[in-house]
Design a protein around this motif. Sequence first.
Motif, short mmCIF file in Angstrom:
data_model
loop_
_atom_site.label_atom_id
_atom_site.label_comp_id
_atom_site.label_asym_id
_atom_site.label_seq_id
_atom_site.Cartn_x
_atom_site.Cartn_y
_atom_site.Cartn_z
N PRO A 192 0.78 -1.24 0.00
CA PRO A 192 0.00 0.00 0.00
C PRO A 192 0.82 1.29 0.00
O PRO A 192 0.24 2.37 -0.14
N LEU A 193 2.15 1.22 0.13
CA LEU A 193 2.97 2.42 0.28
C LEU A 193 3.39 2.96 -1.09
O LEU A 193 4.53 2.80 -1.52
N LEU A 194 2.45 3.62 -1.76
CA LEU A 194 2.69 4.17 -3.09
C LEU A 194 2.59 5.69 -3.05
O LEU A 194 1.62 6.24 -2.53
N ALA A 195 3.58 6.35 -3.64
CA ALA A 195 3.56 7.81 -3.69
C ALA A 195 2.51 8.33 -4.65
O ALA A 195 1.98 9.43 -4.50
N SER A 196 2.21 7.52 -5.68
CA SER A 196 1.20 7.87 -6.67
C SER A 196 0.44 6.60 -7.01
O SER A 196 1.04 5.59 -7.38
N HIS A 197 -0.88 6.63 -6.90
CA HIS A 197 -1.60 5.37 -7.06
C HIS A 197 -1.67 4.92 -8.50
O HIS A 197 -1.81 3.73 -8.79
N GLY A 198 -1.55 5.83 -9.48
CA GLY A 198 -1.55 5.42 -10.88
C GLY A 198 -2.78 4.59 -11.21
O GLY A 198 -3.91 4.97 -10.90
N GLY A 199 -2.57 3.41 -11.82
CA GLY A 199 -3.67 2.53 -12.16
C GLY A 199 -4.15 1.66 -11.02
O GLY A 199 -5.05 0.84 -11.20
N THR A 200 -3.53 1.82 -9.85
CA THR A 200 -3.94 1.06 -8.67
C THR A 200 -5.17 1.70 -8.04
O THR A 200 -5.26 2.93 -7.97
N PRO A 201 -6.15 0.92 -7.58
CA PRO A 201 -7.30 1.52 -6.90
C PRO A 201 -6.86 2.43 -5.76
O PRO A 201 -6.05 2.03 -4.91
N ALA A 202 -7.36 3.66 -5.74
CA ALA A 202 -6.90 4.64 -4.75
C ALA A 202 -7.10 4.16 -3.32
O ALA A 202 -6.29 4.47 -2.43
N ALA A 203 -8.14 3.37 -3.09
CA ALA A 203 -8.43 2.90 -1.72
C ALA A 203 -7.42 1.88 -1.23
O ALA A 203 -7.40 1.56 -0.04
N THR A 204 -6.58 1.35 -2.13
CA THR A 204 -5.57 0.37 -1.72
C THR A 204 -4.22 1.03 -1.47
O THR A 204 -3.22 0.34 -1.31
N VAL A 205 -4.18 2.35 -1.46
CA VAL A 205 -2.98 3.11 -1.11
C VAL A 205 -3.23 3.75 0.25
O VAL A 205 -4.10 4.60 0.41
N TRP A 206 -2.46 3.32 1.26
CA TRP A 206 -2.69 3.78 2.62
C TRP A 206 -1.43 3.59 3.45
O TRP A 206 -0.50 2.90 3.04
N VAL A 207 -1.40 4.24 4.59
CA VAL A 207 -0.22 4.19 5.47
C VAL A 207 -0.50 3.28 6.65
O VAL A 207 -1.33 3.58 7.51
N PRO A 208 0.20 2.15 6.72
CA PRO A 208 0.03 1.28 7.89
C PRO A 208 0.64 1.90 9.14
O PRO A 208 1.60 2.66 9.07
N THR A 209 0.09 1.56 10.27
CA THR A 209 0.78 1.85 11.52
C THR A 209 1.98 0.91 11.63
O THR A 209 2.10 -0.05 10.84
N ARG A 210 2.83 1.14 12.57
CA ARG A 210 3.97 0.22 12.75
C ARG A 210 3.47 -1.20 13.02
O ARG A 210 4.03 -2.17 12.48
N HIS A 211 2.44 -1.32 13.82
CA HIS A 211 1.91 -2.65 14.12
C HIS A 211 1.35 -3.30 12.86
O HIS A 211 1.59 -4.49 12.61
N GLU A 212 0.62 -2.54 12.05
CA GLU A 212 0.07 -3.09 10.81
C GLU A 212 1.18 -3.48 9.85
O GLU A 212 1.09 -4.51 9.17
N TRP A 213 2.24 -2.68 9.77
CA TRP A 213 3.36 -3.00 8.89
C TRP A 213 4.07 -4.28 9.35
O TRP A 213 4.48 -5.10 8.53
N GLU A 214 4.23 -4.45 10.63
CA GLU A 214 4.84 -5.67 11.15
C GLU A 214 3.96 -6.88 10.85
O GLU A 214 4.47 -7.96 10.48
N ARG A 215 2.65 -6.73 11.00
CA ARG A 215 1.75 -7.83 10.65
C ARG A 215 1.86 -8.18 9.17
O ARG A 215 1.94 -9.36 8.78
N LEU A 216 1.88 -7.14 8.35
CA LEU A 216 1.92 -7.36 6.90
C LEU A 216 3.23 -7.99 6.47
O LEU A 216 3.25 -9.00 5.74
N THR A 217 4.35 -7.45 6.91
CA THR A 217 5.64 -7.96 6.46
C THR A 217 5.97 -9.31 7.07
O THR A 217 6.74 -10.09 6.49
#
Length: 388
Positions: free
Chosen positions: A95-120
């Motif tokens: 979700p960490l995109l500077a420009s969403h381009g052809g990606t759905p805008a709602a799938t570009v977002w900033v995880p919290t540290r906890h969310e990023w740890e869960r994701l990675t």
Amino acid sequence: MTAAAASGSTGTTAFADLPVEVHCHGFGDVDFSDFGSLDLLRLDEACAREGVLSLPTLYLHRDRLAEFEAFVHRYEALRRDGLLPHIAGIALEGPLLASHGGTPAATVWVPTRHEWERLTSLGEHGLVYSVVSPDIFSPASELGDALRAEQLDFPWLIETMLGHGVRPALGHFTRADPERSAQQVTELVDLAWQAEWNGTGTRVVTDHLFNDMPLNIRHAFRTTAARRDREATIASYDLPSWTLENAARTVGPVPAAIMREAAAGRIAACINFDGEHVDLAIAARAVELMGPQNTMLMTDRCDSARLGGQELHQTGENGLWYQAGGIVAAGSQPLARQIANARSQQLGDADIWQLVAGTAHRTFGLEIADGSGPRAMVPSSRSHSSPA
């Protein structure tokens, strides 16, 4: 003809010799981002019919993180039982995109540290890469303010990714300050090579080269009107004169930085050979500069008119899928067709083998069955694979 046949694989070839669809969004009527209902067994069967391994690439809405975690664990369990031999891993665009381009805008977002740890942490269960913009912290980024509010920084983000074996894939740049964005490419790659790496293969990959980044050239000719000027435009670029040293001036600072890092073996770069995302002559010259051993052919393929929860359409001018506003969302050409396109640019059998198999197997820590390198390539380029 299947992609396996087009790349020279035989009916008895082991899975590790198969071509790899590195970045694809949907086979048949299946939208990979609808992972709640994605039938992985059916997808594996589709890959088997086409003679490919795949890395299905998904979009992720923030409120579906727990569902995505369950999906990756389900993938891991099936893979452990030997039931998904053709699905080599799962990937995310965002979700960490500077420009969403052809990606759905709602799938570009900033995880919290906890969310990023869960994701990675899903890197230990099958997530192989996530597209991240090197310039997400720049003033023009769609995410800059939110990133600062969460007190996130690149050293922590990249260390957390690589610590779980998740590769950053560079893409979705802003266009406001190409020189700064190019510098941030180099800084991110430096960070990746300094961090601890809990994986195999190459640490950094890319989204497709020349797309969603600032350029000094017209990289694609997608309409009838544009194609009328294509020959003169390409001639004016004098492609044989392009070098890694002059690339910042000829093609732009950002693609130049990516190509230099790829040629140095520090990243594995993806490029599209459908002739619609990127002109084939430009794509072929970029492969020559980076080296096919550092480059992967990426289809960005979707077979149906739906992706990431949004409806898509085609214009009749090309085979690309567009989202609302005329923004390119995905391609439609399967791997076998793109192999034929690469052949049309006089790329040799050994180089094409690297593009569709060798580089991807090394990058993602897959083993080549016999270790002998390029296989004999089928000479015919007329046949195409049908969508699954």
